[in-house]
Write a protein that holds these residues in place. Structure first.
Motif, PDB file in Angstrom:
ATOM      1  N   ARG A   1       0.809  -1.090  -0.105  1.00  0.00           N
ATOM      2  CA  ARG A   1       0.098  -0.017   0.182  1.00  0.00           C
ATOM      3  C   ARG A   1       0.772   1.220  -0.036  1.00  0.00           C
ATOM      4  NH1 ARG A   1      -5.253  -0.227  -1.670  1.00  0.00           N
ATOM      5  NH2 ARG A   1      -6.424   1.182  -0.816  1.00  0.00           N
TER       6      ARG A   1
ATOM      7  N   ARG B   1       7.614  15.115  -1.769  1.00  0.00           N
ATOM      8  CA  ARG B   1       6.863  13.972  -1.613  1.00  0.00           C
ATOM      9  C   ARG B   1       6.616  13.398  -0.048  1.00  0.00           C
ATOM     10  NH1 ARG B   1       9.852   9.971  -5.662  1.00  0.00           N
ATOM     11  NH2 ARG B   1       8.279   8.400  -5.150  1.00  0.00           N
TER      12      ARG B   1
ATOM     13  N   ASP C   1      -4.391   4.605   4.165  1.00  0.00           N
ATOM     14  CA  ASP C   1      -4.865   5.704   3.182  1.00  0.00           C
ATOM     15  C   ASP C   1      -5.096   6.912   3.811  1.00  0.00           C
ATOM     16  OD1 ASP C   1      -4.688   3.771   1.193  1.00  0.00           O
ATOM     17  OD2 ASP C   1      -6.757   3.219   1.332  1.00  0.00           O
TER      18      ASP C   1
ATOM     19  N   ASP D   1       1.728   1.773  -3.450  1.00  0.00           N
ATOM     20  CA  ASP D   1       0.543   2.582  -4.228  1.00  0.00           C
ATOM     21  C   ASP D   1       0.775   3.924  -3.976  1.00  0.00           C
ATOM     22  OD1 ASP D   1       0.025  -0.200  -5.123  1.00  0.00           O
ATOM     23  OD2 ASP D   1      -1.687  -0.164  -3.519  1.00  0.00           O
ATOM     24  N   TRP D   2       0.960   4.306  -2.558  1.00  0.00           N
ATOM     25  CA  TRP D   2       1.133   5.767  -2.460  1.00  0.00           C
ATOM     26  C   TRP D   2       2.515   6.460  -2.888  1.00  0.00           C
ATOM     27  CZ3 TRP D   2      -2.484   9.350  -1.002  1.00  0.00           C
ATOM     28  CH2 TRP D   2      -3.715   8.769  -0.486  1.00  0.00           C
ATOM     29  N   ASP D   3       3.096   5.807  -3.820  1.00  0.00           N
ATOM     30  CA  ASP D   3       4.306   6.435  -4.307  1.00  0.00           C
ATOM     31  C   ASP D   3       5.569   6.568  -3.369  1.00  0.00           C
ATOM     32  OD1 ASP D   3       5.630   7.073  -6.638  1.00  0.00           O
ATOM     33  OD2 ASP D   3       5.503   9.185  -6.404  1.00  0.00           O
TER      34      ASP D   3
ATOM     35  N   GLY E   1      -9.558   4.221  -0.537  1.00  0.00           N
ATOM     36  CA  GLY E   1      -8.795   4.195  -1.943  1.00  0.00           C
ATOM     37  C   GLY E   1      -7.325   5.205  -1.804  1.00  0.00           C
ATOM     38  N   VAL E   2      -6.622   5.014  -2.938  1.00  0.00           N
ATOM     39  CA  VAL E   2      -5.230   5.656  -2.798  1.00  0.00           C
ATOM     40  C   VAL E   2      -5.475   6.996  -3.860  1.00  0.00           C
ATOM     41  CG1 VAL E   2      -2.833   5.415  -3.756  1.00  0.00           C
ATOM     42  CG2 VAL E   2      -3.984   3.548  -2.308  1.00  0.00           C
ATOM     43  N   GLY E   3      -4.657   7.773  -3.310  1.00  0.00           N
ATOM     44  CA  GLY E   3      -4.456   8.972  -4.247  1.00  0.00           C
ATOM     45  C   GLY E   3      -4.676  10.292  -3.761  1.00  0.00           C
ATOM     46  N   TYR E   4      -3.960  11.310  -3.935  1.00  0.00           N
ATOM     47  CA  TYR E   4      -4.081  12.763  -3.596  1.00  0.00           C
ATOM     48  C   TYR E   4      -3.528  13.556  -4.597  1.00  0.00           C
ATOM     49  CZ  TYR E   4      -4.030  17.199  -1.145  1.00  0.00           C
ATOM     50  OH  TYR E   4      -4.140  18.723  -1.059  1.00  0.00           O
ATOM     51  N   THR E   5      -4.249  14.716  -5.027  1.00  0.00           N
ATOM     52  CA  THR E   5      -3.802  15.713  -5.970  1.00  0.00           C
ATOM     53  C   THR E   5      -4.012  17.085  -5.492  1.00  0.00           C
ATOM     54  OG1 THR E   5      -4.170  14.340  -7.913  1.00  0.00           O
ATOM     55  CG2 THR E   5      -3.710  16.887  -8.384  1.00  0.00           C
TER      56      THR E   5
ATOM     57  N   ARG F   1      -2.902  10.383   3.014  1.00  0.00           N
ATOM     58  CA  ARG F   1      -3.605  11.680   2.539  1.00  0.00           C
ATOM     59  C   ARG F   1      -3.648  12.735   3.453  1.00  0.00           C
ATOM     60  NH1 ARG F   1      -7.642   8.726   1.232  1.00  0.00           N
ATOM     61  NH2 ARG F   1      -7.250   8.147  -1.017  1.00  0.00           N
TER      62      ARG F   1
END
Length: 596
Positions: free
Chosen positions: A12, A67, A144, A15-17, A183-187, A148
């Motif tokens: 995971r 990051r 997650d 997945d969060w880079d 879920g994964v991801g943040y912009t 985030r």
């Protein structure tokens, strides 16, 4: 073999880079370390010598890479050791996730070995989000949310994993009442103030005849916008320490650092302006800002909680620095380069000449200002510079000239000793192709940074650019505090607390396979820097500096003058050297019978 919770944690994070983990192992976190081993290098683990240093590294990695920084430690003392470095990230608004082990769930509450109430312990430093996992299905949304929230709020979060849970088979949360499926991801969003607020701010700035700007870390990445606004307003621009790299020092209207470690042009800029524009700065010392009622104020910050807490601003703009300045610029009227701008540029030219003169004053044996003065023209392009806290931060703040493309940072809000070397190590993982230079006092080296040279010895061959230099100011004195005792507390130097052992840092470097260079002659400084920067292995450059060269504040108050006189009257252990050093640095105005 079935996938364990530890395996899921590592996957995971991928997945969060997340590609780097800074930390130290222990049985409380073995399940995750086993998973890291099975992941075969998909996440690179960097083994620090101490968990506090790992947390500093995670903070610096976030600063230099943009990051998420992640540090990892075992339960009990491993977790508690992270706290100082995490506070550094919290106060400097950096996204850092701490992952720590905990004792087995069945043992909790039984005063088991290394059992600490970690949720309570992390509750302040990770107040935005700290959670302890209790079941495999819970781990997904804990990771997650922790990632985030850290990224979105630019803050510290913490995840606590009991050691028995890490070894259990992982299961996705069931589709049932009372479960979560995250879920994964943040912009990052585009945050710009309302049109009406921009108009009001522009009216204030347009009305000003003597505009001063102050930029901090929140303005990093907005160099072009800051420059355009400064030119439109014919303003001078001072820099908080964390904003040192926002604008280069070759611009004639850049007055340099502000505050106790600041410059005379920055002090004059703030004392004489009629309008203040503050951008992305949490600079704490209000006495170095304009007097209340002297100037109108506009502030830009991404965090509304930081608005108008240092100076009563007439208009606070919540927004990203670059986006906000771009939206503000068309509303600003071009001011002529009148007497205000000309005065600023004259003050800046005079100041650089003053610093040159101070750096070349004789000392016993080496003037510490000369160290950074000789470095400035030699800094390689795209270098990253780190500094520790203490008197070396004065010379970093004042004498080091920033150019476009350079990056610089230090422990700002926390101002902790011992951050420069772990910062410099993390810089090599954020940008392995950039040369890195750390400026460190001997107090910080003895406190914890010498051990981290072993970390450098372990990893430097993996870096694509081997130029990594730590410059140690060896003056056998906790120098910043010594001068604070004299100037602030009116006490002479207290030898028992201030004097530290003389250690050969350069020979230690040689001992562990690095390169050591020793300098005790100012005439050798330039060539020593040249040798260090040309070296194909990391270097410890040790300079024997004079502790009696005072870190002058930009303005000497009458109270400071009186305190200095009182301290000397009480009998300083090196009274002759103190007077000699102070006089040579133009501090004769603080001697008895003189006022400024």
């Amino acid at each position: 073999m079935s996938k364990t919770v530890g395996d899921f944690v590592v996957r995971r994070l991928q997945d969060w880079d997340v590609r780097h983990l800074f930390g130290y192992p222990g049985d409380g976190i073995n399940g995750v370390f086993g998973a890291l081993n099975r992941a075969e290098g998909k996440i690179d683990f960097i083994q620090a010598r101490h968990e506090e240093m790992a947390a500093f590294m995670a903070c610096a990695y976030a600063k230099f890479s943009g990051r998420l920084g992640v540090c990892i430690a075992t339960s009990g003392p491993g977790a508690s050791h992270l706290i100082t470095g995490l506070y550094d990230a919290l106060l400097d608004h950096q996204p850092v996730l701490a992952i720590v082990g905990q004792q087995a769930r069945n043992a909790l509450g039984g005063q088991y070995q290394q059992e600490l109430d970690l949720v309570s312990m992390f509750k302040d430093v990770a107040s935005a989000y700290v959670a302890q996992a209790s079941s495999p299905a819970q781990v997904r949304h804990l990771i997650d949310r922790a990632a985030r929230i850290a990224l979105a709020r630019r803050t510290v979060t913490a995840l606590i994993l009991p050691n028995d849970l890490q070894e259990e088979d992982y299961e996705d949360p069931p589709r049932a009442h009372g479960t979560l499926r995250s879920g994964v991801g943040y912009t990052p969003p585009r945050i710009v103030p309302a049109e009406a607020d921009l108009e009001r701010a522009a009216d204030i700035l347009n009305a000003g005849k003597k505009v001063a700007m102050l930029v901090g870390a929140g303005a990093l990445g907005a160099t072009n916008e800051v420059t355009s606004v400064a030119d439109r307003l014919s303003a001078g621009c001072a820099k908080a320490l964390l904003g040192k790299a926002v604008v280069p020092d070759d611009l004639p209207w850049v007055t340099g650092s502000i505050g106790l470690l600041g410059t005379e042009p920055s002090y004059d800029l703030m004392m004489e302006c009629d309008t203040l524009l503050m951008i992305g700065s949490a600079f704490p010392y209000s006495e170095f800002l304009p007097k209340e009622g002297q100037a109108r104020g506009v502030q830009v910050d991404i965090d509304a909680g930081m608005l108008s807490i240092r100076f009563p601003m007439e208009m606070g703009l919540v927004g990203d620095a670059g986006e906000t300045l771009r939206a503000l610029l068309p509303r600003l009227k071009q001011k002529s380069d009148g007497s205000w701008r000309k005065t600023i540029e004259h003050n800046v030219r005079t100041w650089w000449k003053t610093l040159q003169d101070r750096a070349h004053q004789p000392a016993k044996p080496v003037n510490p200002q000369r160290v950074t003065w000789e470095l400035s023209p030699r800094i390689p392009d795209r270098a990253i510079i780190t500094s520790d806290s203490g008197s070396c931060a004065n010379w970093f703040a004042r004498d080091l000239k920033m150019r476009p493309g350079l990056i610089a940072s230090l422990s700002g809000g926390l101002a902790s000793m011992g951050a420069a070397v772990p910062y410099a190590i993390a810089a090599k993982y954020a940008a392995p192709d950039r040369p890195v230079i750390a400026l460190v006092g001997d107090g910080a080296m003895q406190m914890n940074n010498m051990a981290e040279l072993i970390t450098v010895a372990k990893y430097w061959r993996d870096w694509s650019d081997h130029r990594w230099i730590v410059c140690v100011f060896n003056n056998e004195d906790l120098n910043q505090v010594t001068w604070e005792q004299r100037i602030i507390n009116a006490d002479p130097k207290f030898e028992a607390s201030q004097r530290i052992p003389n250690v050969s840092y350069s020979r230690f470097a040689d001992l562990i396979g690095l390169r050591g260079i020793y300098v005790d002659d100012p005439a050798q400084l330039g060539s020593a820097w040249d040798q260090a920067l040309a070296s194909d292995i990391p270097v410890v450059l040790e300079v024997k500096t004079d502790p009696e060269v005072p870190p002058l504040p930009p303005h000497i108050t009458l109270e400071q003058a009186k305190n200095f006189s009182i301290a000397l009257a009480k009998g300083d252990p090196n009274e002759v050297g103190v007077i000699r050093g102070a006089a040579r640095q133009l501090l004769e105005t603080v001697l008895p019978g003189r006022e400024k």
